[in-house]
Design an enzyme around this catalytic site. Structure first.
Site, PDB file in Angstrom:
ATOM      1  N   GLU A 290      43.341  28.682  28.862  1.00  0.00           N
ATOM      2  CA  GLU A 290      44.705  28.869  27.330  1.00  0.00           C
ATOM      3  C   GLU A 290      45.342  30.845  27.724  1.00  0.00           C
ATOM      4  O   GLU A 290      46.463  30.874  28.840  1.00  0.00           O
ATOM      5  CB  GLU A 290      44.949  28.287  26.694  1.00  0.00           C
ATOM      6  CG  GLU A 290      46.723  28.783  26.358  1.00  0.00           C
ATOM      7  CD  GLU A 290      47.690  27.786  27.499  1.00  0.00           C
ATOM      8  OE1 GLU A 290      47.300  26.403  27.450  1.00  0.00           O
ATOM      9  OE2 GLU A 290      48.384  28.501  27.774  1.00  0.00           O
ATOM     10  N   ASP A 294      47.967  32.486  30.264  1.00  0.00           N
ATOM     11  CA  ASP A 294      49.204  33.636  29.777  1.00  0.00           C
ATOM     12  C   ASP A 294      49.183  35.067  30.196  1.00  0.00           C
ATOM     13  O   ASP A 294      50.100  35.581  30.027  1.00  0.00           O
ATOM     14  CB  ASP A 294      49.151  33.533  28.391  1.00  0.00           C
ATOM     15  CG  ASP A 294      49.222  31.884  27.768  1.00  0.00           C
ATOM     16  OD1 ASP A 294      49.619  30.793  28.481  1.00  0.00           O
ATOM     17  OD2 ASP A 294      49.509  31.660  26.495  1.00  0.00           O
ATOM     18  N   SER A 492      52.343  25.048  30.887  1.00  0.00           N
ATOM     19  CA  SER A 492      51.701  26.663  30.215  1.00  0.00           C
ATOM     20  C   SER A 492      51.853  27.820  30.941  1.00  0.00           C
ATOM     21  O   SER A 492      52.183  29.098  31.028  1.00  0.00           O
ATOM     22  CB  SER A 492      50.169  26.553  29.803  1.00  0.00           C
ATOM     23  OG  SER A 492      50.007  25.620  28.643  1.00  0.00           O
ATOM     24  N   ILE A 535      67.285  22.304  41.098  1.00  0.00           N
ATOM     25  CA  ILE A 535      65.962  21.392  41.531  1.00  0.00           C
ATOM     26  C   ILE A 535      66.579  20.558  41.260  1.00  0.00           C
ATOM     27  O   ILE A 535      66.727  19.907  39.739  1.00  0.00           O
ATOM     28  CB  ILE A 535      64.654  21.684  40.662  1.00  0.00           C
ATOM     29  CG1 ILE A 535      64.118  23.230  40.510  1.00  0.00           C
ATOM     30  CG2 ILE A 535      63.195  20.974  41.080  1.00  0.00           C
ATOM     31  CD1 ILE A 535      64.218  23.869  41.380  1.00  0.00           C
ATOM     32  N   GLY A 553      72.189  19.982  38.985  1.00  0.00           N
ATOM     33  CA  GLY A 553      73.128  20.660  37.997  1.00  0.00           C
ATOM     34  C   GLY A 553      71.810  20.240  37.027  1.00  0.00           C
ATOM     35  O   GLY A 553      70.201  19.900  36.652  1.00  0.00           O
ATOM     36  N   ASP A 555      69.036  18.976  34.659  1.00  0.00           N
ATOM     37  CA  ASP A 555      68.405  17.321  33.981  1.00  0.00           C
ATOM     38  C   ASP A 555      67.334  17.677  33.389  1.00  0.00           C
ATOM     39  O   ASP A 555      66.732  18.899  32.829  1.00  0.00           O
ATOM     40  CB  ASP A 555      67.685  17.211  34.748  1.00  0.00           C
ATOM     41  CG  ASP A 555      67.117  17.890  35.802  1.00  0.00           C
ATOM     42  OD1 ASP A 555      65.473  18.060  35.705  1.00  0.00           O
ATOM     43  OD2 ASP A 555      66.978  18.537  37.091  1.00  0.00           O
TER      44      ASP A 555
END
Ligand SMILES: *[C@@H]1O[C@H](CO)[C@@H](O)[C@H](O)[C@H]1NC(C)=O
Ligand SMILES: *[C@@H]1O[C@H](CO)[C@@H](O)[C@H](O)[C@H]1NC(C)=O
Ligand SMILES: *[C@@H]1O[C@H](CO)[C@@H](O)[C@H](O)[C@H]1NC(C)=O
Ligand SMILES: *[C@@H]1O[C@H](CO)[C@@H](O)[C@H](O)[C@H]1NC(C)=O
Length: 621
Positions: A290, A294, A492, A535, A553, A555
């Site tokens: 992780e 990052d 992530s 998207i 728009g 979502d």
């Protein structure tokens, strides 16, 4: 590296020593519940000597003031836009009254308990007491509960009381009646991949997106997809921070190799590690997936933006929620907090719903940092509508929103995939059951609900704060862990990517003598939407349903869309590409790793295609 340690600002002297009168005070039951929720099993009464680290939340002077101040400085239509508050101004709003401090500390003093101020404004006090004393002080019954999901023990009580005279001063105490499952850091399932070679040739702006980006994501893919400059950032005072919990750490040698292979145009990069709650800061330690994701996709995208990894340790008996409180108070205590903060950990909101005060308190703390000019981004979660991780316990029942994404004072980031971008099906999104819909998203969300009609009716709270706000690629990010290529997926990956775009925008703003962006949502939901790629395909199934569909728009799968740096830059600077967005260089942005990752990929090892740096044998020093 700087070891900052647990925030301990000052000690109250509590030697008031009046041995009387507790007994005379009527007790007021502050919280109670009939039983522990599913997922927690009573084991036994906690032993008298077990030490508890209790955090006392005092009533804040003017918590609603934080909200209005936050919107006042974050709404582009406001005359105070960008006039972020000082540390002292924010602290004045959330500080408790002198009377509250006096009454609560006097009560503790009578019981020979010394409190420590654990937030800079003094709205949180910490005490360390054995169970025997806590039970007597609070008329509680602290017991050990098995946390089924993690096979760990949590010490909690089903009820507690404080003197009647304190009920308007002491808001709540944590951890007491809170039964919240730990932030799931699902170990990403990943596959070994080759680190693909990247051409040293500098990419011109608006270059075509390499076809390979459909299979795996590299910094070059994100730069091409999102028009992210490759030139190094240069503004004084720019900064970006990445949170990591439970001793996550990124390794500098891995980063070096990642940069040399995937950013040959800008082959070095570094970060600073600081510690909260004794978190690991040794960047020679083996990297965890992780934190590696990052750091490699922040340093690797936000080229040359000073980047800090805030490593939160595991010294709280209550797992990572105590770490969430500690890291925000650590950041609030800084005179110059990071301008952008990305976090790829989160909870299921359901554990907070019965007693929302803890979620509200954390959310107000994010609002404080936002009011001071920090853009706070959180990964929305990887379980579609079923929570932070895929989960079939909700089949046939209400959807599970995530926290902190349901907090209206931060920016929640979902995931997309593919060169022709569609929603990633794991992208968590939905509607909070704790926080009401903020007005900045009224129009966008109402338009979506109209289109949705009766789909999923009854399974979510249409009045709730809706998330995510935005999205970015999140599938099969190539990272280097211990010299090996891995493909990692999850929101992530998306939060660091979006955070890096914001850090590079801040660079342009700072160089132009302007304020950093701070809390993003009022901008994003107004003029910002046109600078994002909408998207419109895909969905986020879960709980035995198809989840929510992406639509034109906003979502609740991909939010308002993915970033277009060039358009965002024009928007925020009111001009065309600035000095850092020139056509002659390659820049990168930051990326972060996701909590849960699905991984993909093919074969092993950077060594076949790249120079090995011999860091397979990390020493754990
Ligand atoms: C609370 O804070 C707001 C600023 O957002 C300020 O206008 C107001 O006067 C404050 N109220 C009190 C009671 O201090
Ligand atoms: C506090 O400490 C004093 C001195 O040791 C003792 O006399 C008193 O009983 C203690 N009070 C409580 C409530 O523990
Ligand atoms: C749970 O933890 C206990 C003690 O920590 C251990 O003995 C037991 O084997 C664990 N159970 C599982 C299923 O891991
Ligand atoms: C091109 O990049 C170099 C190195 O980053 C820089 O010195 C130069 O000013 C840039 N030229 C233009 C036209 O932006």
């Amino acid at each position: 590296m700087v070891a900052a340690g647990l925030l301990v600002l000052s000690l109250f002297s509590l030697a008031l020593g009046r041995p009387t009168s507790d007994s005379c005070d009527d007790l007021h039951v502050l919280r109670s519940r009939s039983a522990a929720p599913r997922g927690f099993t009573w084991k036994q009464k906690a032993t008298a000597e077990t030490m508890l680290n209790l955090r006392i939340a005092l009533v804040q002077n003017n918590a609603t003031g934080v909200e209005s101040a936050l919107y006042d400085v974050s709404n582009p239509a406001s005359e105070n836009y960008g006039h972020h508050l000082t540390k002292a101004e924010v602290e004045a709003m959330v500080a408790p009254s002198a009377e509250s401090v006096q009454k609560v500390t006097a009560w503790l003093g009578k019981n020979n308990i010394t409190a420590t101020k654990i937030s800079p404004a003094g709205d949180w006090l910490g005490i360390n007491v054995p169970v025997s004393k806590a039970n007597a002080l609070l008329n509680a019954d602290f017991s050990e509960y098995l946390v089924d999901k993690t096979n760990t023990t949590a010490v909690r009580t089903l009820a507690y009381s404080v003197p009647e005279t304190l009920k308007d001063h002491l808001a709540f105490i944590y951890p007491t009646t809170h039964f919240i499952e730990p932030a799931q850091k699902t170990t990403p399932s990943f596959q070994i991949v080759d680190l693909p070679s990247t051409s040293k040739r500098r990419r011109s702006r608006r270059a075509a997106v390499p076809a390979a980006c459909d299979q795996q994501i590299t910094p070059e893919c994100l730069q091409a997809l999102y028009n992210i400059p490759t030139t190094p950032a240069s503004a004084k005072g720019n900064s970006l921070a990445v949170s990591g919990f439970i001793n996550e750490i990124a390794n500098q040698d891995d980063l070096n190799e990642f940069m040399s292979v995937l950013r040959p145009d800008s082959p070095t990069g570094s970060f600073n590690a600081v510690s909260v709650d004794k978190g690991i800061t040794n960047t020679k330690s083996p990297g965890t997936v992780e934190a590696t994701l990052d750091i490699q996709y922040t340093v690797g995208i936000a080229t040359n933006v000073p980047t800090t990894f805030v490593s939160v340790g595991n010294q709280n008996q209550d797992g990572d929620l105590g770490g969430f409180l500690d890291i925000i108070n650590f950041l609030l205590d800084q005179d110059a907090p990071p301008l952008v903060l990305t976090t790829s950990f989160g909870f299921n909101e359901i554990g907070f719903e019965q007693e929302p005060d803890l979620a509200v308190s954390l959310c107000t703390a994010y609002g404080q940092l936002g009011a001071r000019g920090t853009s706070i981004l959180f990964a929305s979660g990887d379980g579609g509508v079923s929570g932070s991780q895929s989960n079939d316990a909700c089949n046939g029942q209400a959807f599970i929103p995530t926290f902190p994404s349901g907090c209206p004072f931060l920016t929640s980031v979902g995931s997309t995939q593919g060169v022709k971008e569609v929603a990633a099906d794991f992208s968590s999104g939905g509607f909070s059951n704790i926080f009401a819909r903020p007005s900045y998203q009224d129009d966008a969300v109402a338009a979506y609900l109209d289109k949705l009609g009766n789909t999923n009716a009854g399974l979510f709270n249409p009045q709730g704060r809706a998330f995510p706000d935005v999205s970015a690629q999140g599938v099969n990010f190539v990272v280097d862990v211990g010299g090996q290529g891995q493909g990692v997926s999850g929101t992530s990956a998306s939060s660091p990517t979006f955070a890096s775009v914001i850090a590079l925008l801040n660079d342009e703003l700072l160089n132009a003598g302007k304020a950093p962006l701070g809390f993003l949502n009022p901008l994003l939901y107004s003029t910002g939407a046109a600078a994002l790629n909408d998207i419109t395909e895909g969905s986020n199934p879960g709980c035995g349903t198809d989840g929510f569909p992406a639509e034109a728009g906003w979502d609740p799968v991909t939010g308002l869309g993915t970033p277009d740096f060039a358009k965002l830059l024009t928007l925020v600077t009111g001009s065309a590409a600035g000095s850092n967005a020139g056509s002659n260089s390659t820049a990168s942005a930051t990326a972060v790793a996701t909590e849960s990752a699905t991984a993909t990929a093919s074969s092993a090892a950077a060594s076949t295609t790249t120079t090995k740096k011999g860091h397979h044998n990390h020493k754990n020093n």
